[in-house]
Design a protein around this motif. Structure first.
Motif, short mmCIF file in Angstrom:
data_model
loop_
_atom_site.label_atom_id
_atom_site.label_comp_id
_atom_site.label_asym_id
_atom_site.label_seq_id
_atom_site.Cartn_x
_atom_site.Cartn_y
_atom_site.Cartn_z
N UNK A 167 0.84 -1.20 0.00
CA UNK A 167 0.00 0.00 0.00
C UNK A 167 0.87 1.25 0.00
N UNK A 168 1.96 1.20 0.78
CA UNK A 168 2.88 2.34 0.81
C UNK A 168 3.53 2.57 -0.54
N UNK B 62 2.11 9.24 -4.20
CA UNK B 62 0.99 10.11 -4.53
C UNK B 62 0.63 11.07 -3.40
N UNK B 63 1.24 10.87 -2.23
CA UNK B 63 0.98 11.76 -1.11
C UNK B 63 0.15 11.10 -0.02
N UNK B 64 0.13 11.74 1.14
CA UNK B 64 -0.56 11.21 2.31
C UNK B 64 -2.06 11.10 2.09
N UNK C 261 -2.79 8.00 0.31
CA UNK C 261 -2.53 6.87 1.20
C UNK C 261 -3.72 6.62 2.13
N UNK C 262 -4.29 7.69 2.64
CA UNK C 262 -5.48 7.56 3.48
C UNK C 262 -6.66 7.00 2.69
N UNK C 263 -6.77 7.41 1.43
CA UNK C 263 -7.83 6.87 0.58
C UNK C 263 -7.66 5.36 0.40
N UNK C 264 -6.43 4.91 0.19
CA UNK C 264 -6.17 3.49 0.01
C UNK C 264 -6.50 2.69 1.27
N UNK C 265 -6.16 3.26 2.44
CA UNK C 265 -6.49 2.60 3.71
C UNK C 265 -8.00 2.47 3.85
#
Length: 220
Positions: free
Chosen positions: A107-108, A114-116, A119-123
């Motif tokens: 995921x990282x 692409x930015x934090x 990353x939150x969207x993927x989580x």
């Protein structure tokens, strides 16, 4: 005059006779209310934890015969407890086997460039996919080791990641099997699987965007 038909999950307004279930003892009702308010007060001022306060209330209600052990056992969903307990084991196995760090790294590798925010969207998306096919508790337990591993790799506080994961796990709108209330209205409401997908998908996207934006600007 509207009457009530008793169901195992909820009550449906219907022109049938009122069941005896509603004919409660007023004394027991007032005892329950007083104990409930006392529990909230003790927890609020910090004298007892929520677990201890609830346990004491249950013991008092049993001692005063407000409820019986048969009623207690009837309303405990042992299958759900077993599922949650097994999920804890799965979560621990994911940590010790290296699966959680591996998923976190994947995921990282996709989200970090692409930015934090991405990353939150993927989580959120990963957790939401889990919660649509298993219970919300199981989805959260599966994702806990992953988000904590990601926070450690990024050297960030895990609270923002945990909040994102928690809300995602509790936002099951796309399938009828993702959450208990979805199933409760599924049959009596005459809904189909397509209804959940049609209405739940835009709602899930809206909740996801609002959640991620709030977490991004508040915690990071």
């Amino acid at each position: 005059m509207e009457k009530y038909q008793q169901s195992e999950d909820f009550y449906v307004v219907t022109p049938l006779d009122r069941p005896n279930t509603f004919q409660r003892n007023p004394f027991k009702g007032w005892i329950t209310i007083i104990l409930f308010l006392a529990m909230i007060l003790l927890v609020t001022i910090g004298i007892l934890s929520m677990f201890k306060a609830m346990a004491i209330v249950v013991v008092i209600m049993l001692a005063m015969k407000v409820i019986t052990m048969e009623e207690v056992k009837k309303y405990i969903h042992f299958d759900v407890l077993l599922l949650i307990a097994c999920s804890f084991g799965i979560g621990m196995a994911m940590m010790k086997s290296g699966l959680a760090p591996w998923i976190a790294d994947k995921i990282l590798s996709v989200g970090e460039p692409l930015g934090l925010f991405s990353l939150l969207l993927l989580i959120y998306i990963a957790t939401n996919l889990f919660t649509e096919i298993i219970t919300n508790s199981a989805a959260a337990i599966l994702m806990i080791p992953i988000v904590f591993e990601m926070a450690a790799n990024l050297d960030l506080e895990p609270m923002g990641f945990a909040i994102t994961m928690t809300i995602a796990a509790s936002s099951s709108f796309i399938t009828p099997i993702g959450y208990q209330t979805n199933l409760i209205v599924y049959g009596p409401g005459g809904y189909t699987f397509k209804d959940y997908v049609k209405i739940g998908t835009p709602l899930s996207i809206l909740v996801m965007l609002i959640t991620v934006m709030i977490v991004y600007f508040w915690w990071f």
